[in-house]
Scaffold this active site. Sequence first.
Site, short mmCIF file in Angstrom:
data_model
loop_
_atom_site.label_atom_id
_atom_site.label_comp_id
_atom_site.label_asym_id
_atom_site.label_seq_id
_atom_site.Cartn_x
_atom_site.Cartn_y
_atom_site.Cartn_z
N HIS A 51 35.41 41.51 42.48
CA HIS A 51 36.62 41.37 40.96
C HIS A 51 37.17 39.90 41.23
O HIS A 51 37.20 39.33 40.38
CB HIS A 51 37.51 41.92 41.33
CG HIS A 51 37.21 43.51 40.74
ND1 HIS A 51 37.28 44.34 40.31
CD2 HIS A 51 36.57 44.69 42.27
CE1 HIS A 51 36.91 45.71 39.89
NE2 HIS A 51 36.51 45.74 41.83
N ASP B 287 42.55 41.49 35.23
CA ASP B 287 40.89 42.90 35.58
C ASP B 287 41.53 43.98 35.38
O ASP B 287 43.39 44.62 35.78
CB ASP B 287 41.53 42.26 36.91
CG ASP B 287 39.85 43.29 37.37
OD1 ASP B 287 39.93 44.55 37.44
OD2 ASP B 287 39.20 42.59 38.09
#
Length: 452
Positions: A22, A116
């Site tokens: 990520h 995110d």
Amino acid sequence: MAKAGDPRRRLLVLVPCPYQGHLNPMLQLGAALQSTGSFSITVAHTEFNFPNQSNHPQFHFLPIADGLSDADTSLRGFVSLVLKLNVNCKTSFQESLTRLRERTDWQEDIACIIYDGLMYFAEEVARELKIPCIIFRTCSAATSSLYNEYPQLQEEGFIPLQDSKALEFVPRLHPLRFKDLSIYKFEGFENLLPLLERSSQVGSSVAFLLNTIECLEQSSLMKLRQAYPVPFFTVGPVHKIAPPLSSSLIEEDESCIAWLNKQAKNSTLYVSLGSVASIDEKELVEMAWGLANCQQPFLWVVRPGLVHGSEGINLLPDGFAEIVGERGRVIKWAPQQKVLAHESVGAFWSHCGWNSTLESISEGVPMICTPCFGDQRGNARYLSHVWRVGLLLEDMERGEIERAIKKLMASEEGETVRQRMTDLKREVIHAIKEGGSTYDFLDELVKYINAL
């Protein structure tokens, strides 16, 4: 596209999820946006897995107190840790942002927060502080679309999943089978489902970013654009539009490049199952003998923790190194983008994380697909049965491994797969050039943020 040197620079605050798969695309996105000359970048990151700031002198970093104990971080429960971060980080993030805005010497306004989707506390803080925010999903469009279907599948009685239905197609999600879903054989899926549902909500977000390419996922993107009432920007593969940067949380062994330089073109198999996935000792041994028996040169990443609680390399079977000799190289971690771009690499045996998938497609390297968990199963299904640029290998048995490697690297069928991957690479190159979809979406994104 905005050019470097533009005098107007506004602040973007990025909030990545603190895991390698990520963090990489978020920092790459930040570097791409900063390179336009319109923005400066502040990365708000948890204390857990905090990056080495010296690797990123172009960014400012804002630590977020996360309240995690050693016991929390030593446990391998990704879902429980992410849920805890969303509870623990909201207040500290809000306080940090408030102090940032109140600094008398601060000359830049916060244009927006890009977060995110798994770090949804950032959206809640942005809403309360009245700062525009944008959700960034680091998975594929197909995976994002799949998450939206889970509540209905549960309502229809398909979840919990039954092994007897594993090979059946999922309603509305062809070509995915039930065994390709991220919740298949996932312990604690009852916690995963609400996390995926919450992380897919745009809430007050004013736009949706995806690390994918229009030409690769047209049908899935069409579904998402119908599902969400905000502008969509497909800016992938972000690693190809960003200036080079090192965001690895594990030290990379650059010496493997000198070894690759000695190998023939397209001769070498690169093997890496990513930064999080794990296998058992028996599977490691089967991988070792499959690689030893295939007669192809190979570069194999055996990172600490690949076998839980072990350095991994110390578990390689007796006699393996002597049989392989100079034909194989085993390292703890690789500079993956450099490896995949190397002309000697002819195939990639991968866990099929989305970053690895995009990196392989971008360099035209066909894949052997061994998904371990999460979205990797769906990615592997698309690679092997939709784009047909990879071979699925789910049985970690030395004979099966040897056959899969030889099929991909030394057969006519493998050459056909390679040609399809070469064609996909050509489409990626077109997308990131002026006039291509990714190039245009990045340009539109810069203008959109500056208009907020």
